[in-house]
Write a protein that holds these residues in place. Sequence first.
Motif, mmCIF file in Angstrom:
data_model
loop_
_atom_site.group_PDB
_atom_site.id
_atom_site.type_symbol
_atom_site.label_atom_id
_atom_site.label_comp_id
_atom_site.label_asym_id
_atom_site.label_seq_id
_atom_site.Cartn_x
_atom_site.Cartn_y
_atom_site.Cartn_z
ATOM 1 N N VAL A 1 0.862 -1.282 0.029
ATOM 2 C CA VAL A 1 -0.364 0.263 -0.077
ATOM 3 C C VAL A 1 0.851 1.187 -0.044
ATOM 4 O O VAL A 1 2.017 1.385 0.399
ATOM 5 C CB VAL A 1 -1.130 0.194 0.519
ATOM 6 N N LEU A 2 0.158 2.370 -0.319
ATOM 7 C CA LEU A 2 1.187 3.662 -0.545
ATOM 8 C C LEU A 2 0.765 3.839 0.419
ATOM 9 O O LEU A 2 0.095 4.874 1.537
ATOM 10 C CB LEU A 2 0.919 4.472 -1.971
ATOM 11 N N VAL A 3 1.833 4.787 1.912
ATOM 12 C CA VAL A 3 1.393 5.575 2.432
ATOM 13 C C VAL A 3 2.391 6.339 2.784
ATOM 14 O O VAL A 3 3.613 6.568 2.583
ATOM 15 C CB VAL A 3 2.285 5.079 3.764
ATOM 16 N N GLU A 4 1.787 7.739 3.131
ATOM 17 C CA GLU A 4 2.693 8.908 3.539
ATOM 18 C C GLU A 4 4.174 8.723 4.393
ATOM 19 O O GLU A 4 3.904 8.100 5.001
ATOM 20 C CB GLU A 4 1.823 10.254 4.136
ATOM 21 N N ILE B 1 9.138 3.323 -7.293
ATOM 22 C CA ILE B 1 7.683 3.142 -8.156
ATOM 23 C C ILE B 1 7.864 4.373 -8.315
ATOM 24 O O ILE B 1 8.138 5.294 -7.979
ATOM 25 C CB ILE B 1 6.406 2.400 -7.496
ATOM 26 N N LYS B 2 6.802 4.962 -9.408
ATOM 27 C CA LYS B 2 6.242 6.071 -9.099
ATOM 28 C C LYS B 2 5.636 6.829 -9.158
ATOM 29 O O LYS B 2 3.972 6.276 -9.481
ATOM 30 C CB LYS B 2 6.114 6.147 -11.293
ATOM 31 N N VAL B 3 5.507 7.561 -8.281
ATOM 32 C CA VAL B 3 4.378 8.097 -7.606
ATOM 33 C C VAL B 3 4.190 9.344 -7.690
ATOM 34 O O VAL B 3 5.540 10.537 -7.795
ATOM 35 C CB VAL B 3 4.158 7.723 -6.350
ATOM 36 N N ASP C 1 18.455 3.934 11.246
ATOM 37 C CA ASP C 1 19.362 5.523 11.135
ATOM 38 C C ASP C 1 19.698 6.245 10.735
ATOM 39 O O ASP C 1 19.109 7.616 11.111
ATOM 40 C CB ASP C 1 19.149 5.522 13.012
ATOM 41 N N SER C 2 20.050 6.073 9.521
ATOM 42 C CA SER C 2 20.565 6.854 8.851
ATOM 43 C C SER C 2 20.136 6.748 6.956
ATOM 44 O O SER C 2 20.907 7.422 6.447
ATOM 45 C CB SER C 2 22.091 6.591 9.082
ATOM 46 N N THR C 3 19.332 6.271 6.841
ATOM 47 C CA THR C 3 18.807 5.434 5.456
ATOM 48 C C THR C 3 17.758 6.518 5.718
ATOM 49 O O THR C 3 16.654 6.469 5.992
ATOM 50 C CB THR C 3 18.638 4.055 5.383
ATOM 51 N N ARG C 4 17.494 7.312 4.242
ATOM 52 C CA ARG C 4 16.860 8.294 4.143
ATOM 53 C C ARG C 4 15.329 7.650 2.974
ATOM 54 O O ARG C 4 15.462 7.304 2.382
ATOM 55 C CB ARG C 4 16.561 9.268 4.371
ATOM 56 N N LEU C 5 14.528 8.175 3.588
ATOM 57 C CA LEU C 5 13.284 6.887 2.200
ATOM 58 C C LEU C 5 12.802 8.629 1.231
ATOM 59 O O LEU C 5 13.552 9.226 1.365
ATOM 60 C CB LEU C 5 11.837 7.684 2.790
ATOM 61 N N VAL C 6 13.215 8.050 0.004
ATOM 62 C CA VAL C 6 12.885 8.677 -1.183
ATOM 63 C C VAL C 6 11.675 8.574 -1.548
ATOM 64 O O VAL C 6 11.065 6.662 -1.747
ATOM 65 C CB VAL C 6 13.935 8.349 -1.683
ATOM 66 N N SER C 7 10.641 9.234 -1.952
ATOM 67 C CA SER C 7 9.466 9.482 -3.011
ATOM 68 C C SER C 7 9.468 8.826 -3.899
ATOM 69 O O SER C 7 10.370 7.478 -4.449
ATOM 70 C CB SER C 7 8.710 10.216 -3.927
ATOM 71 N N ASN D 1 4.734 12.911 -1.370
ATOM 72 C CA ASN D 1 5.810 12.118 -0.731
ATOM 73 C C ASN D 1 5.120 10.922 0.279
ATOM 74 O O ASN D 1 4.259 10.676 0.844
ATOM 75 C CB ASN D 1 5.608 12.886 0.350
ATOM 76 N N LEU D 2 5.241 9.320 -0.831
ATOM 77 C CA LEU D 2 4.429 8.579 -1.041
ATOM 78 C C LEU D 2 5.512 7.779 -1.054
ATOM 79 O O LEU D 2 6.448 7.319 -1.907
ATOM 80 C CB LEU D 2 3.731 7.731 -1.627
ATOM 81 N N VAL D 3 5.577 6.127 -0.233
ATOM 82 C CA VAL D 3 6.581 5.194 -0.012
ATOM 83 C C VAL D 3 5.294 3.845 -0.117
ATOM 84 O O VAL D 3 4.147 3.855 0.102
ATOM 85 C CB VAL D 3 7.704 4.571 1.124
#
Length: 144
Positions: free
Chosen positions: A22-25, A110-112, A65-71, A115-117
């Motif tokens: 599912v896509l979550v903000e 994925i393409k979204v 702790d140091s890995t950042r999320l990207v859209s 700010n969704l993962v």
Amino acid sequence: MRRIDKGSCDGIFLSSVLQQGVLVEYMPGETVTSFILRILSLDPEGMEREVQTLILNNGCVDEPDSTRLVSGDTIVLSGAMPGLVGAMLRSNSPIKAMRKSMSSGEDRRIKVDGNLVRLKLFNTVLSDHKNDILELGFYAEDVV
């Protein structure tokens, strides 16, 4: 795409949808750790105890702790899985060097828009926290 939350969940097989993804903000600049703590309503000790396997875009995460999320990222959360493969996939596993033999090297972003993962939950994380995700709300495709 349909927004699902606690008030709109009639007729949905929640566990199946959460396994499919599912896509979550997420918040811009948010780390994997802060995302997990927020969406699962956990403290750091609870996260360490309950979320044994973290996979981001087809690769294991040993430093959340140091890995950042990207859209468009895909993040998979699971409790401990049995056997050798489960031991290899576990975060900070002593046998993590064996992961190289099973990596496909594909980028699973994925393409979204926005700010969704994509979030996928499995085993004990799914059974223990599906209602936390429902409370948070998410977007799902192809939901009847």
